[in-house]
Design a protein around this motif. Structure first.
Motif, short mmCIF file in Angstrom:
data_model
loop_
_atom_site.label_atom_id
_atom_site.label_comp_id
_atom_site.label_asym_id
_atom_site.label_seq_id
_atom_site.Cartn_x
_atom_site.Cartn_y
_atom_site.Cartn_z
N LYS A 1 0.86 -1.17 0.00
CA LYS A 1 0.00 0.00 0.00
C LYS A 1 0.90 1.23 0.00
O LYS A 1 1.73 1.39 0.89
CB LYS A 1 -0.90 0.01 1.24
CG LYS A 1 -1.78 1.24 1.34
CD LYS A 1 -2.60 1.20 2.62
CE LYS A 1 -3.41 2.47 2.80
NZ LYS A 1 -4.18 2.43 4.06
N LEU A 2 0.77 2.06 -1.01
CA LEU A 2 1.52 3.30 -1.09
C LEU A 2 0.56 4.45 -0.88
O LEU A 2 -0.61 4.39 -1.31
CB LEU A 2 2.19 3.43 -2.46
CG LEU A 2 3.27 2.39 -2.76
CD1 LEU A 2 2.67 1.17 -3.41
CD2 LEU A 2 4.33 2.98 -3.64
N THR A 3 1.03 5.50 -0.24
CA THR A 3 0.19 6.66 0.02
C THR A 3 0.66 7.83 -0.84
O THR A 3 1.81 8.25 -0.75
CB THR A 3 0.25 7.05 1.51
OG1 THR A 3 -0.15 5.92 2.29
CG2 THR A 3 -0.67 8.22 1.80
N ALA A 4 -0.25 8.31 -1.68
CA ALA A 4 0.06 9.43 -2.57
C ALA A 4 -0.14 10.75 -1.84
O ALA A 4 -0.89 10.84 -0.86
CB ALA A 4 -0.87 9.38 -3.79
N LYS A 5 0.53 11.76 -2.34
CA LYS A 5 0.29 13.11 -1.83
C LYS A 5 -1.14 13.51 -2.21
O LYS A 5 -1.69 12.99 -3.19
CB LYS A 5 1.29 14.10 -2.45
CG LYS A 5 2.71 13.88 -1.96
CD LYS A 5 3.65 14.88 -2.57
CE LYS A 5 5.06 14.67 -2.07
NZ LYS A 5 6.01 15.63 -2.64
N PRO A 6 -1.75 14.41 -1.47
CA PRO A 6 -3.12 14.81 -1.77
C PRO A 6 -3.30 15.19 -3.25
O PRO A 6 -2.50 15.95 -3.80
CB PRO A 6 -3.35 16.01 -0.86
CG PRO A 6 -2.44 15.77 0.31
CD PRO A 6 -1.21 15.13 -0.30
N GLY A 7 -4.33 14.60 -3.86
CA GLY A 7 -4.65 14.90 -5.24
C GLY A 7 -3.79 14.21 -6.28
O GLY A 7 -3.94 14.44 -7.48
N GLN A 8 -2.86 13.34 -5.85
CA GLN A 8 -1.94 12.72 -6.82
C GLN A 8 -2.07 11.19 -6.88
O GLN A 8 -1.17 10.52 -7.39
CB GLN A 8 -0.51 13.12 -6.48
CG GLN A 8 -0.29 14.61 -6.67
CD GLN A 8 1.17 15.00 -6.51
OE1 GLN A 8 1.99 14.25 -6.02
NE2 GLN A 8 1.49 16.20 -6.96
N GLN A 9 -3.17 10.66 -6.43
CA GLN A 9 -3.37 9.21 -6.45
C GLN A 9 -3.28 8.66 -7.87
O GLN A 9 -2.57 7.69 -8.13
CB GLN A 9 -4.73 8.85 -5.84
CG GLN A 9 -5.02 7.36 -5.87
CD GLN A 9 -6.47 7.06 -5.56
OE1 GLN A 9 -7.36 7.73 -6.10
NE2 GLN A 9 -6.71 6.09 -4.71
N LYS A 10 -4.00 9.26 -8.80
CA LYS A 10 -4.01 8.75 -10.17
C LYS A 10 -2.62 8.89 -10.80
O LYS A 10 -2.17 7.99 -11.52
CB LYS A 10 -5.05 9.47 -11.02
CG LYS A 10 -5.14 8.87 -12.43
CD LYS A 10 -6.28 9.43 -13.21
CE LYS A 10 -6.43 8.88 -14.60
NZ LYS A 10 -5.28 8.35 -15.27
#
Length: 70
Positions: A10-19
């Motif tokens: 599970k990786l956590t993206a910075k806000p708004g950068q999931q895609k």
């Protein structure tokens, strides 16, 4: 039945950068999926969880996985 090496990350993206993170990992999968011993490399995310990206990998062995990182 043969033993396999499985990773589910599970990786956590910075806000708004999931895609964007998922797209980078999908591009990487084109190379990784052709590595010796790679049986599965899947990238997924949940639209309801805007930060997480998941990578599921199945390898013939841990050695094959480790070699793919070199």
């Amino acid at each position: 039945m043969e033993n396999k090496y499985l990773l589910h990350s599970k990786l956590t993206a910075k806000p708004g950068q999931q895609k964007e993170l998922a797209d980078i990992l999908i591009q990487a999968s084109q190379v990784v999926s052709t590595a010796k011993g790679c049986q599965l490399y899947v990238v997924s995310y949940n639209k309801e969880d805007e930060a997480s990206v998941y990578v599921t990998e199945i390898w013939d062995s841990k050695i094959d996985h480790d070699d793919s990182l070199k």
